[in-house]
Design a protein around this motif. Sequence first.
Motif, PDB file in Angstrom:
ATOM      1  N   PRO A 107      38.378  89.629  39.814  1.00 54.21           N
ATOM      2  CA  PRO A 107      38.778  88.215  39.797  1.00 54.21           C
ATOM      3  C   PRO A 107      38.656  87.583  41.172  1.00 54.21           C
ATOM      4  CG  PRO A 107      40.699  89.644  39.696  1.00 54.21           C
ATOM      5  CD  PRO A 107      39.495  90.540  39.567  1.00 54.21           C
ATOM      6  N   GLN A 108      38.122  86.379  41.219  1.00 51.56           N
ATOM      7  CA  GLN A 108      37.978  85.637  42.476  1.00 51.56           C
ATOM      8  C   GLN A 108      39.168  84.695  42.604  1.00 51.56           C
ATOM      9  OE1 GLN A 108      35.064  86.327  44.627  1.00 51.56           O
ATOM     10  NE2 GLN A 108      35.438  87.998  43.207  1.00 51.56           N
ATOM     11  N   ILE A 109      40.138  85.072  43.422  1.00 47.50           N
ATOM     12  CA  ILE A 109      41.408  84.363  43.525  1.00 47.50           C
ATOM     13  C   ILE A 109      41.526  83.713  44.899  1.00 47.50           C
ATOM     14  CG2 ILE A 109      43.917  84.581  43.428  1.00 47.50           C
ATOM     15  CD1 ILE A 109      42.463  85.052  40.744  1.00 47.50           C
ATOM     16  N   GLU A 110      41.760  82.397  44.917  1.00 43.94           N
ATOM     17  CA  GLU A 110      41.901  81.659  46.167  1.00 43.94           C
ATOM     18  C   GLU A 110      43.348  81.543  46.617  1.00 43.94           C
ATOM     19  OE1 GLU A 110      39.570  78.020  46.536  1.00 43.94           O
ATOM     20  OE2 GLU A 110      38.528  78.561  44.683  1.00 43.94           O
ATOM     21  N   ALA A 111      44.289  81.873  45.759  1.00 42.38           N
ATOM     22  CA  ALA A 111      45.702  81.819  46.129  1.00 42.38           C
ATOM     23  C   ALA A 111      45.940  82.654  47.387  1.00 42.38           C
ATOM     24  CB  ALA A 111      46.569  82.343  44.985  1.00 42.38           C
ATOM     25  N   THR A 112      46.902  82.233  48.194  1.00 42.75           N
ATOM     26  CA  THR A 112      47.218  82.983  49.416  1.00 42.75           C
ATOM     27  C   THR A 112      47.661  84.403  49.080  1.00 42.75           C
ATOM     28  OG1 THR A 112      47.866  80.944  50.548  1.00 42.75           O
ATOM     29  CG2 THR A 112      48.675  83.014  51.481  1.00 42.75           C
ATOM     30  N   SER A 113      48.407  84.546  48.008  1.00 34.32           N
ATOM     31  CA  SER A 113      48.936  85.842  47.612  1.00 34.32           C
ATOM     32  C   SER A 113      48.931  85.938  46.096  1.00 34.32           C
ATOM     33  CB  SER A 113      50.365  86.007  48.154  1.00 34.32           C
ATOM     34  OG  SER A 113      50.926  87.239  47.760  1.00 34.32           O
ATOM     35  N   ALA A 114      48.635  87.136  45.568  1.00 31.44           N
ATOM     36  CA  ALA A 114      48.570  87.294  44.114  1.00 31.44           C
ATOM     37  C   ALA A 114      48.770  88.756  43.737  1.00 31.44           C
ATOM     38  CB  ALA A 114      47.228  86.794  43.578  1.00 31.44           C
ATOM     39  N   VAL A 115      49.290  88.974  42.534  1.00 35.43           N
ATOM     40  CA  VAL A 115      49.520  90.320  42.008  1.00 35.43           C
ATOM     41  C   VAL A 115      49.312  90.309  40.502  1.00 35.43           C
ATOM     42  CG1 VAL A 115      51.415  91.896  41.371  1.00 35.43           C
ATOM     43  CG2 VAL A 115      51.023  91.353  43.754  1.00 35.43           C
ATOM     44  N   LEU A 116      48.737  91.395  40.009  1.00 34.03           N
ATOM     45  CA  LEU A 116      48.675  91.659  38.575  1.00 34.03           C
ATOM     46  C   LEU A 116      49.395  92.976  38.335  1.00 34.03           C
ATOM     47  CD1 LEU A 116      47.563  91.015  35.690  1.00 34.03           C
ATOM     48  CD2 LEU A 116      45.574  92.413  36.307  1.00 34.03           C
ATOM     49  N   MET A 117      50.412  92.961  37.472  1.00 34.02           N
ATOM     50  CA  MET A 117      51.250  94.139  37.237  1.00 34.02           C
ATOM     51  C   MET A 117      51.319  94.468  35.756  1.00 34.02           C
ATOM     52  SD  MET A 117      55.298  94.717  38.247  1.00 34.02           S
ATOM     53  CE  MET A 117      54.982  94.893  40.012  1.00 34.02           C
ATOM     54  N   ASP A 118      51.297  95.759  35.447  1.00 36.21           N
ATOM     55  CA  ASP A 118      51.556  96.211  34.083  1.00 36.21           C
ATOM     56  C   ASP A 118      53.071  96.195  33.873  1.00 36.21           C
ATOM     57  OD1 ASP A 118      50.222  97.969  31.670  1.00 36.21           O
ATOM     58  OD2 ASP A 118      52.275  98.604  32.124  1.00 36.21           O
ATOM     59  N   ALA A 119      53.542  95.445  32.862  1.00 33.18           N
ATOM     60  CA  ALA A 119      54.981  95.254  32.684  1.00 33.18           C
ATOM     61  C   ALA A 119      55.696  96.530  32.290  1.00 33.18           C
ATOM     62  CB  ALA A 119      55.238  94.166  31.643  1.00 33.18           C
ATOM     63  N   LEU A 120      55.045  97.403  31.536  1.00 31.46           N
ATOM     64  CA  LEU A 120      55.702  98.627  31.087  1.00 31.46           C
ATOM     65  C   LEU A 120      55.846  99.629  32.222  1.00 31.46           C
ATOM     66  CD1 LEU A 120      56.848 100.409  28.806  1.00 31.46           C
ATOM     67  CD2 LEU A 120      54.502 101.209  28.395  1.00 31.46           C
ATOM     68  N   PRO A 139      45.275  76.958  44.406  1.00 31.95           N
ATOM     69  CA  PRO A 139      44.686  75.637  44.159  1.00 31.95           C
ATOM     70  C   PRO A 139      44.744  75.260  42.675  1.00 31.95           C
ATOM     71  CG  PRO A 139      42.956  77.247  44.495  1.00 31.95           C
ATOM     72  CD  PRO A 139      44.254  77.949  44.798  1.00 31.95           C
ATOM     73  N   ASN A 140      44.814  76.251  41.800  1.00 30.36           N
ATOM     74  CA  ASN A 140      44.932  76.011  40.358  1.00 30.36           C
ATOM     75  C   ASN A 140      45.642  77.224  39.746  1.00 30.36           C
ATOM     76  OD1 ASN A 140      44.592  75.804  37.535  1.00 30.36           O
ATOM     77  ND2 ASN A 140      42.732  74.578  37.803  1.00 30.36           N
ATOM     78  N   ARG A 141      46.953  77.134  39.648  1.00 28.02           N
ATOM     79  CA  ARG A 141      47.752  78.302  39.260  1.00 28.02           C
ATOM     80  C   ARG A 141      47.462  78.775  37.839  1.00 28.02           C
ATOM     81  NH1 ARG A 141      53.471  74.981  39.545  1.00 28.02           N
ATOM     82  NH2 ARG A 141      52.989  73.418  37.949  1.00 28.02           N
ATOM     83  N   TYR A 142      47.205  77.860  36.923  1.00 30.74           N
ATOM     84  CA  TYR A 142      46.964  78.267  35.536  1.00 30.74           C
ATOM     85  C   TYR A 142      45.614  78.972  35.397  1.00 30.74           C
ATOM     86  CZ  TYR A 142      50.922  75.209  34.676  1.00 30.74           C
ATOM     87  OH  TYR A 142      52.162  74.635  34.712  1.00 30.74           O
ATOM     88  N   ARG A 143      44.604  78.430  36.039  1.00 31.63           N
ATOM     89  CA  ARG A 143      43.282  79.056  35.964  1.00 31.63           C
ATOM     90  C   ARG A 143      43.303  80.438  36.614  1.00 31.63           C
ATOM     91  NH1 ARG A 143      39.002  79.721  39.329  1.00 31.63           N
ATOM     92  NH2 ARG A 143      36.945  79.959  38.345  1.00 31.63           N
ATOM     93  N   GLU A 144      43.939  80.534  37.792  1.00 33.14           N
ATOM     94  CA  GLU A 144      43.911  81.812  38.508  1.00 33.14           C
ATOM     95  C   GLU A 144      44.784  82.869  37.820  1.00 33.14           C
ATOM     96  OE1 GLU A 144      42.303  80.973  42.846  1.00 33.14           O
ATOM     97  OE2 GLU A 144      44.490  81.112  42.780  1.00 33.14           O
ATOM     98  N   ALA A 145      45.917  82.460  37.268  1.00 30.13           N
ATOM     99  CA  ALA A 145      46.727  83.418  36.518  1.00 30.13           C
ATOM    100  C   ALA A 145      45.982  83.897  35.284  1.00 30.13           C
ATOM    101  CB  ALA A 145      48.062  82.789  36.123  1.00 30.13           C
ATOM    102  N   SER A 146      45.244  82.997  34.626  1.00 33.20           N
ATOM    103  CA  SER A 146      44.451  83.376  33.458  1.00 33.20           C
ATOM    104  C   SER A 146      43.361  84.371  33.835  1.00 33.20           C
ATOM    105  CB  SER A 146      43.830  82.136  32.809  1.00 33.20           C
ATOM    106  OG  SER A 146      44.833  81.275  32.298  1.00 33.20           O
TER     107      SER A 146
END
Length: 390
Positions: free
Chosen positions: A35-48, A261-268
């Motif tokens: 994923p190409q993410i422009e946010a300053t900081s980001a994380v993807l976590m497995d909830a389980l 810059p676009n939280r919904y697009r980047e989270a998706s």
Amino acid sequence: MLLSRIWHRKLCRAAAGLFLLLWLIFPLEASAGEPQIEATSAVLMDALTGQVLWSKNPHERLPQASTTKITTAIVALERGNLTDLVRASKKAAEVGEASIYLEEGETLTLEELIYALLLRSANDAAVAIAEHIGGTEEEFVNLMNAKAREIGAGNTHYANPHGLSAPGHYSSAYDLALIARYALQNPKFREIVATKEAVIPWPGKPWDRLLVNNNQLLWGYYEYPGADGVKTGYTREAGQVLVASATREGRQLIAVVMHSPNRYREASLLLDYGFEHFTRRVLMPAGKTVAMAPVSRGLRDTVPAVTAGQVVVAVPKDVPAEWQQDIEILPGLTAPLKQGDKVGTVVFRWQDHKVAVDLVAGRDIREQPWWLAFLQAFINIFHFPWVRLS
């Protein structure tokens, strides 16, 4: 011949220019699915499992805006009663920006205020909740900070219950994912953050208050298949912040973007990456004996150390992963022990991933009576190694 060479050079330049243009327009094609993410900081976590599947500056301390209210809500849910009547103070009624226009002396239930907190992101509701649960806003903030420490959010500190910019008020993408994972284990929290809209009373008005969830992954243009929470945030200092969760085929993922810059697009994009590239694998069933733990002062000198739960990990779909297993037995185990008491941990590691599950006693171990302990000590002193009392 010269003309041919000139045309050849022009064609090469045009092809190179076209390639560069396509690379700029479609950068994802050049990254093999990353994923190409422009946010300053980001994380993807497995909830389980709590595994981090992708990250960018995950521990950087940044303003968190209204994602603060995740902790506000969980402290309220754990310490309050949903049917409590909460009276709004003058201080609560005067909090600015996002609000449900509480008036001094107005009374709503705690449940109604938590809905306003998480759907409308109401700052006045946050202060009313804080004063009701903590006695004062300051004492409630102390409870929030204690909860963050309990969860393990070491790069989080609160100065207020709503998230308006203040010195010493910050979090990180990893911490927000960790806090959301904890909060989503509460059934009422899960129910509220997945609600698209709700109606609560508006005393003195001829109509009720309509609360529409600010999280557009649940509805509208950015609606995301399987989205089920969690919380938006925005201030000028924090920029666009989003803690998002989605569930597909029983798998729940949590995505966090901060100053995006676009939280919904980047989270998706992050959620898509997780669902497309990872799956879950069972490494060990619940109730499996993995070691015999030594026990002192017991009628038996060992106890079966069994897994307290199923060991599940998130793994890349197309990459074989060999997990290293480490068994850690608690030192100094002493009888009596009851079946189910913690006796250690089994830890599985692969690259930067780590998953652990408790080991518990597989049976009761009773304490030796005093006379048997005395006799055993006598035998040990006089060196009768062939005599064993157990």
